[in-house]
Design an enzyme around this catalytic site. Sequence first.
Site, PDB file in Angstrom:
ATOM      1  N   GLY A 138      82.295 107.790  35.891  1.00  0.00           N
ATOM      2  CA  GLY A 138      83.180 107.160  36.871  1.00  0.00           C
ATOM      3  C   GLY A 138      82.511 105.962  37.513  1.00  0.00           C
ATOM      4  O   GLY A 138      82.779 105.613  38.662  1.00  0.00           O
ATOM      5  N   LYS A 181      89.969 120.121  41.893  1.00  0.00           N
ATOM      6  CA  LYS A 181      88.642 119.890  42.483  1.00  0.00           C
ATOM      7  C   LYS A 181      87.969 121.223  42.821  1.00  0.00           C
ATOM      8  O   LYS A 181      86.752 121.377  42.677  1.00  0.00           O
ATOM      9  CB  LYS A 181      88.752 119.009  43.722  1.00  0.00           C
ATOM     10  CG  LYS A 181      89.215 117.589  43.457  1.00  0.00           C
ATOM     11  CD  LYS A 181      88.273 116.827  42.536  1.00  0.00           C
ATOM     12  CE  LYS A 181      87.021 116.355  43.245  1.00  0.00           C
ATOM     13  NZ  LYS A 181      86.184 115.475  42.401  1.00  0.00           N
TER      14      LYS A 181
END
Length: 346
Positions: A10, A159
């Site tokens: 990322g 998450k």
Amino acid sequence: MMGWSCLVTGAGGFLGQRIICLLVEETELKEIRALDKAFRPRLREEFSKLQNKTKLTVLEGDILDEPFLKRACQDVLVVIHTSCIIDVFGVPHRESIMNVNVNGTQLLLEACVQDSVPVFIYPSALEVAGPNSYKEIIENAHERDCLENTWSAPYPHSKKLAEKAVLAANGRTLKNGDTFYTCALRPMYIYGEGSPFLTANINEALNNNGILSSVGKFSAVNPVYIGNMAWAHILALKALRDPKKALSVPGQFYYISDDTSHQRYDNLNYILSKEFSLRLDSRWNQGTGLVSLKLSNSVFTFSYKKAQRDLAYEPLYSWEEAKQKTVEWVGSLVDRHKETLKSKTQ
């Protein structure tokens, strides 16, 4: 710390970029591998300028591509996994969120085990802890409070599952016989230069006669500056590499906040943009989506004392410094908007 390599997934994102900037400045590395699905040409140029003593390798590929991940992890000592789909508005498809956030994390963990990568750091999310009701007041909470969301919405659920996978992997035996050490960092709402949420709010106001959406009228949160959140990753890296902390840090999660004032979301937007004549809407916009509604209307604040104790975490930037840097960046958004309007009238 000489002669080792770090992979940041990322790397083209808001947090990933700042972590790479600190890795270059604060640690002696042989190589930083910056991984993302695609990089903008301008970011490639910025990364090339960062290279000094440390080699910075850009890797483009899919987090769900197992052979690609295995190649990316070869001869790496640390993985910082920031890659994920961030969604609090219910826009992306559930399947996409679960694939990237959960399956991608599990594939990367397995690649680390097979390539004998000993350290794995995961930036989780505040939504893992909740809030489960906007009526429930949570102030200066700690890790020992054992808060956990009960939502089925894809982003917080993904998450939570990804964080559990990361922490459960701690202690696994790597292919070379060494031990795998992992930890997770749960940030507050992250603001600062380049924030996608702040960018959207400011641009929306600039296109709406300078009126900021009034979201979070009933919230109380303690946002964290991007520079401090990135710094926490560097300290977690050092802690997981420190034999003296082998019994305290691995397998743990940490709330990361700083000294930014506790306030409403819309008040933060206003403070960061008021000198450019932006103002709050007197009407209340509750936001869209279940996650957005609860987050923007809850008293939900956390202490960073555990990170202070275990990671020696102290914010790099004070609230005043963070505010000044962010306001200057907001000014650049305002200037860009003015230039756009000017070009349209010519």
